[in-house]
Every structure is written in structure tokens, then in C-alpha cells.
Design an enzyme around this catalytic site. Structure first.
Site, PDB file in Angstrom:
ATOM      1  N   ASN A 111      12.640  26.949 -12.488  1.00  0.00           N
ATOM      2  CA  ASN A 111      12.533  27.904 -13.818  1.00  0.00           C
ATOM      3  C   ASN A 111      13.494  27.779 -14.685  1.00  0.00           C
ATOM      4  O   ASN A 111      14.807  27.458 -14.399  1.00  0.00           O
ATOM      5  CB  ASN A 111      12.334  29.222 -13.342  1.00  0.00           C
ATOM      6  CG  ASN A 111      11.833  30.365 -14.254  1.00  0.00           C
ATOM      7  OD1 ASN A 111      10.588  29.793 -15.309  1.00  0.00           O
ATOM      8  ND2 ASN A 111      12.451  31.100 -14.315  1.00  0.00           N
ATOM      9  N   HIS A 113      15.506  31.184 -17.649  1.00  0.00           N
ATOM     10  CA  HIS A 113      15.431  32.304 -17.745  1.00  0.00           C
ATOM     11  C   HIS A 113      16.252  32.719 -18.894  1.00  0.00           C
ATOM     12  O   HIS A 113      17.191  31.831 -18.473  1.00  0.00           O
ATOM     13  CB  HIS A 113      15.662  33.584 -16.502  1.00  0.00           C
ATOM     14  CG  HIS A 113      15.838  34.162 -16.620  1.00  0.00           C
ATOM     15  ND1 HIS A 113      14.384  35.119 -17.073  1.00  0.00           N
ATOM     16  CD2 HIS A 113      16.365  35.441 -17.061  1.00  0.00           C
ATOM     17  CE1 HIS A 113      14.391  36.266 -16.853  1.00  0.00           C
ATOM     18  NE2 HIS A 113      15.370  37.167 -16.569  1.00  0.00           N
ATOM     19  N   SER A 140      19.630  30.612 -18.115  1.00  0.00           N
ATOM     20  CA  SER A 140      19.961  30.204 -16.820  1.00  0.00           C
ATOM     21  C   SER A 140      18.938  29.264 -16.116  1.00  0.00           C
ATOM     22  O   SER A 140      17.616  29.359 -15.904  1.00  0.00           O
ATOM     23  CB  SER A 140      20.253  31.145 -15.497  1.00  0.00           C
ATOM     24  OG  SER A 140      20.743  32.852 -15.696  1.00  0.00           O
ATOM     25  N   ASP A 149      12.627  35.783 -10.362  1.00  0.00           N
ATOM     26  CA  ASP A 149      14.140  35.298 -11.656  1.00  0.00           C
ATOM     27  C   ASP A 149      15.059  35.165 -10.287  1.00  0.00           C
ATOM     28  O   ASP A 149      15.741  35.630 -11.063  1.00  0.00           O
ATOM     29  CB  ASP A 149      14.004  36.438 -12.682  1.00  0.00           C
ATOM     30  CG  ASP A 149      12.908  35.856 -13.233  1.00  0.00           C
ATOM     31  OD1 ASP A 149      12.099  34.938 -13.660  1.00  0.00           O
ATOM     32  OD2 ASP A 149      12.619  36.858 -14.285  1.00  0.00           O
TER      33      ASP A 149
END
Length: 220
Positions: A111, A113, A140, A149
Site C-alpha cells: 500500500n 499512504h 510511505s 496503515d
């Protein structure tokens, strides 16, 4: 280093600019990947147009059609697994995923973020950085775990906050860096260099620091 093409499923909810960055890197042969499908939980978003423009199969699965998060995630897993991916990439997918889903793809889901994690998990990160009087902000890349997250960090890029920045200008600065570090992290994974072990990120069999690698220190 891996010699095979890494199959990637990209999950989106909106414009898909990070999807486009990955498509561009794939088509220029910078990444040894094949984006085998794009999945969106929303119809009529720009990211679906991007997939169509590059002949990438796309699926729209509305979370509103399912009574629970678990039911929605179960359907997502069916669609994803049917593509046989080596890596699942969340690129602005705006749904909280259940622990069952994240555990199913543990070690093979990334992911991005828009903050310097662990700061500002969740939404409205740019305004929160401004409200806090921060001098720098950033983005990030991390492995996905059940913690929102909160998975092990891989790579971060920093941007300076100017006195006249607002949430929109800061978001634009951060987005440019997303388009740099996300393809880089996917490249490391697709080359077999990036791994998740014991809930920590490893690059070239070396444990990364808790904050991941700073882009300025990254070796390409």
C-alpha cells in the site's frame, strides 16, 4: 534476482494515477511485471479508463452490494485469486480490509499512504500535517497487515512544507513522490529483493529500519 514476470493486481477507488505510473513503468520495461487486472469498488472512475486504454481487464465490485465487510472481501479474494497474482497493489483503494483478507495476502500486498508513517494514519493527512505545523511531509510504501496503515514500512519520500502551502498544493507535491517510490518498491518486490519476514521488511536479505528506507538513501 527474479527472472520471471511478476503478475500484479491493482486495486483502486479513484483516479488511478499510481496505477498509471505502474503501467508506464511496465510498458517501458522498467518493471518486470504484468498488470493482469484492475479492481475498483467504484464505477465511472478515471482509473477504469486508464485500464481500458491499456487493454487491462477491469472489475467493478461495489461494496454497497454486500451486507458485510467480510462478504465483500470474500468476493474480492475470489476475483483476485482467479487472476493468479504474485502481488496485490493497493493504489488509492479506499476501503478498510478485514483481517481475513490481509492475512490471505500477507507478504504479497503493498500500500502507499500519503504521510510519513507512523504519522497521520487514516484520512486528511495533508491538512493534519499543516495543522500540526510540520516542516516536512511525505509518502510511505508499506506491506499491508490487519493494522490500518500500520504494516512494516518499506520506503518513504519527503517533501518540504512551504509557508504558503495548503492541503491541495501539499497533496500535489506528495503525489509526485508517490509516482517515484511506488514503482521502485514494486520493482524491488518483482526482482525478489523485497520480502516480509516475521512482520518486518527485508531488502536483499537485510532487515530494514522501522521507518523503512528514505528515498534519498535508496540504492536503485
Amino acid at each position: 534476482m527474479s527472472s520471471f514476470t511478476t503478475r500484479v493486481v491493482v486495486m483502486i477507488s479513484g483516479s488511478g494515477s499510481n496505477l498509471q505510473a505502474l503501467i508506464d513503468a511496465q510498458e517501458s520495461n522498467e518493471l518486470p511485471i504484468k498488470i493482469c487486472a484492475v479492481i475498483s469498488n467504484k464505477d465511472n472512475v478515471k482509473g477504469l479508463e486508464r485500464a481500458a486504454n491499456h487493454n487491462i481487464p477491469a472489475f467493478v465490485i461495489s461494496h454497497k452490494a454486500f451486507p458485510t465487510r467480510e462478504d465483500f472481501d470474500a468476493r474480492l479474494m475470489e476475483i483476485i485469486d482467479a487472476q493468479g497474482p504474485d502481488l496485490v497493489v493497493l493504489a488509492g483503494f479506499m476501503r478498510i480490509l478485514t483481517p481475513g483478507f490481509t492475512e490471505h495476502y500477507e507478504g504479497r500486498m503493498l500500500n502507499i499512504h500519503p504521510s510519513l508513517l507512523p504519522k497521520y494514519q487514516g484520512l486528511n493527512t495533508h491538512q493534519r500535517a499543516l495543522d500540526a505545523g510540520d516542516k516536512e511531509h511525505g509518502v510511505s510504501v508499506h506491506f499491508v497487515t490487519a493494522e490500518l496503515d500500520g504494516g512494516p514500512l518499506v520506503l518513504q519520500a519527503r517533501v518540504s512544507i512551504a509557508a504558503d502551502d495548503n492541503a491541495d498544493t501539499l497533496a500535489a507535491k506528495a503525489l509526485k513522490q508517490e509516482h517515484v517510490i511506488y514503482p521502485l518498491a514494486v520493482k524491488w518486490f518483482s526482482e525478489g529483493r523485497l520480502q516480509l519476514q516475521n512482520n518486518r521488511s527485508y531488502l536483499d536479505n537485510k532487515e530494514l529500519p522501522l521507518e523503512g528506507i528514505d528515498l534519498n538513501d535508496a540504492e536503485y
